[in-house]
Scaffold this motif. Structure first.
Motif, PDB file in Angstrom:
ATOM      1  N   ILE A  36       1.107  -1.514   0.551  1.00  0.00           N
ATOM      2  CA  ILE A  36      -0.092  -0.174   0.062  1.00  0.00           C
ATOM      3  C   ILE A  36       1.040   0.654   0.080  1.00  0.00           C
ATOM      4  O   ILE A  36       1.879   1.454   0.258  1.00  0.00           O
ATOM      5  CB  ILE A  36      -0.855  -0.556   1.469  1.00  0.00           C
ATOM      6  N   ASP A  37       0.200   2.223   0.047  1.00  0.00           N
ATOM      7  CA  ASP A  37       1.027   3.622  -0.352  1.00  0.00           C
ATOM      8  C   ASP A  37       0.729   4.610   0.651  1.00  0.00           C
ATOM      9  O   ASP A  37      -1.423   4.792   0.218  1.00  0.00           O
ATOM     10  CB  ASP A  37       1.452   4.181  -1.770  1.00  0.00           C
ATOM     11  N   ARG A  38       0.995   5.171   1.048  1.00  0.00           N
ATOM     12  CA  ARG A  38       0.157   5.696   2.317  1.00  0.00           C
ATOM     13  C   ARG A  38      -0.951   7.160   1.682  1.00  0.00           C
ATOM     14  O   ARG A  38      -1.160   7.687   2.257  1.00  0.00           O
ATOM     15  CB  ARG A  38       0.756   6.445   3.094  1.00  0.00           C
ATOM     16  N   ASP A  39       0.255   7.952   0.390  1.00  0.00           N
ATOM     17  CA  ASP A  39      -0.818   8.902  -0.207  1.00  0.00           C
ATOM     18  C   ASP A  39      -1.700   8.163  -0.999  1.00  0.00           C
ATOM     19  O   ASP A  39      -2.077   7.951  -1.525  1.00  0.00           O
ATOM     20  CB  ASP A  39       0.307   9.409  -1.145  1.00  0.00           C
ATOM     21  N   ALA A  40      -3.100   9.205  -0.372  1.00  0.00           N
ATOM     22  CA  ALA A  40      -4.217   8.838  -0.738  1.00  0.00           C
ATOM     23  C   ALA A  40      -4.543   8.982  -2.622  1.00  0.00           C
ATOM     24  O   ALA A  40      -4.726   8.254  -2.960  1.00  0.00           O
ATOM     25  CB  ALA A  40      -5.178  10.315  -0.349  1.00  0.00           C
ATOM     26  N   ALA A  43      -2.121   6.187  -4.199  1.00  0.00           N
ATOM     27  CA  ALA A  43      -3.100   4.708  -3.908  1.00  0.00           C
ATOM     28  C   ALA A  43      -3.961   4.379  -5.063  1.00  0.00           C
ATOM     29  O   ALA A  43      -4.268   3.534  -5.269  1.00  0.00           O
ATOM     30  CB  ALA A  43      -4.088   5.344  -2.424  1.00  0.00           C
ATOM     31  N   TYR A  82      -5.023   3.427   8.374  1.00  0.00           N
ATOM     32  CA  TYR A  82      -3.158   3.918   7.649  1.00  0.00           C
ATOM     33  C   TYR A  82      -3.616   4.792   6.040  1.00  0.00           C
ATOM     34  O   TYR A  82      -2.677   5.410   6.618  1.00  0.00           O
ATOM     35  CB  TYR A  82      -3.115   2.254   8.027  1.00  0.00           C
ATOM     36  N   LEU A  83      -4.672   4.320   5.545  1.00  0.00           N
ATOM     37  CA  LEU A  83      -4.797   5.207   4.661  1.00  0.00           C
ATOM     38  C   LEU A  83      -5.537   5.321   4.326  1.00  0.00           C
ATOM     39  O   LEU A  83      -7.243   5.511   4.624  1.00  0.00           O
ATOM     40  CB  LEU A  83      -4.321   4.184   3.289  1.00  0.00           C
TER      41      LEU A  83
END
Length: 312
Positions: A36-40, A43, A82-83
């Motif tokens: 996962i990438d935490r940047d919305a 993501a 988290y996201l």
């Protein structure tokens, strides 16, 4: 001629982003995943790319399971973990990029639909599900319908088990998430003076051999969860309670030594059966139901299961 429509289910986890093309019977036909990438914004871009990898002519819709509070009727993420996708035009962006209708819902709702369609809740119409992971999520199906309240009912991780307990991210104290989640388990292990890398399997093995410290950890972790299950059972009178998420099986084992607190609340408690696949299966099945794709009898989804009722 049998209907061969499929849907793509997406599950946004705390660590991984998973997607799969799923048949109406709940069978995974193809799958992809990545960290996962935490940047919305990033993501959402990655979700679109994963969907494109799986898109086929028979895909009729896309379902996305989102952690946190989701107003499924309005396809709006209200809060995240988290996201954090709160306020992001998730459904609209994926829909515009793929040309396929998109639904979104809380990931626990999606997982429970999967368990009823093809897992441990198969054939049941009244089921409560706790998902035990970094936090604790929940979902409720009553008489074949997801219970929504005004929009976000089912936040079972915020059942209070100690009014003077630890502060919770929701703003209250003593929610079961503060005592019985994976995060709480790590704290119990630390407070017991055990090494930080001690696993729940280690704790279970030691407790089975009579180790008092391990037993103390399990009591602190599973005891409040039992109280929350009893409270949910009193409120909803379910056919059964399911324990899912990454620590669902461990929680089920731990609860074998923590009996129900009162004779009225002796409800069956089972471990969820579909593991990490529940999110993508449920999201796809929900998408097929919402867009009225006929499902074969083998799907075993209650005919009256109402997933979404989007307002005009």
């Amino acid at each position: 001629m049998p209907d061969t429509s499929t849907a793509i289910g997406v599950d946004i986890g705390g660590t991984n982003l998973r997607a799969a093309r799923v048949s109406g019977a709940g069978d995974i036909l193809e799958r992809v995943s990545e960290r996962i990438d935490r940047d919305a914004n990033n993501a959402i871009g990655r979700i679109i790319e994963l969907v494109r990898q799986l898109d086929r002519p028979d895909v009729t819709a896309i379902g996305i399971g989102v952690p946190g509070r989701v107003d499924a009727r309005r396809r709006t993420v209200l809060s995240g973990g988290y996201l954090n996708l709160a306020g992001a035009a998730l459904a609209e962006r994926v829909e515009a990029a793929t040309g396929k209708p998109v639904i979104i819902d809380n990931d626990c709702n999606m997982a429970l639909v999967a368990e009823i369609a093809a897992g441990a809740g198969r054939g049941r119409e009244n089921v409560v599900m706790f998902t035990i992971g970094t936090g604790i999520g929940g979902a409720i199906v009553q008489e074949g319908q997801i219970l929504r309240g005004r929009g976000t009912a089912g936040q079972l991780g915020h059942i209070t088990v100690d009014v003077k307990g630890a502060a919770c991210v929701c703003g209250r104290r003593g929610c079961v998430e503060t005592t019985s989640s994976g995060t709480a388990l790590a704290r119990h292990i630390q407070e017991a003076g055990l090494p930080a890398d001690t696993s729940i399997d280690d704790i279970l093995r030691r407790a089975a051999k009579g180790n008092a410290v391990a037993r103390q950890v399990l009591d602190a972790w599973a005891g409040p969860l039992r109280a929350a299950i009893d409270s949910a059972s009193a409120a909803f009178d379910p056919d059964l309670v399911l324990l899912g998420g990454g620590l669902g099986k461990a929680a089920f084992k731990a609860l074998q030594k923590v009996p129900a607190l009162a004779p009225w609340y002796q409800y069956p408690v089972l471990s969820a059966a579909l593991g990490d696949d529940a999110g993508v299966i449920g999201a796809a099945v929900c998408a097929l139901i919402e867009h009225r794709t006929p499902l074969p009898p083998s799907a075993l989804v209650p005919a009256e299961l109402t997933v979404l009722e989007r307002p005009a």
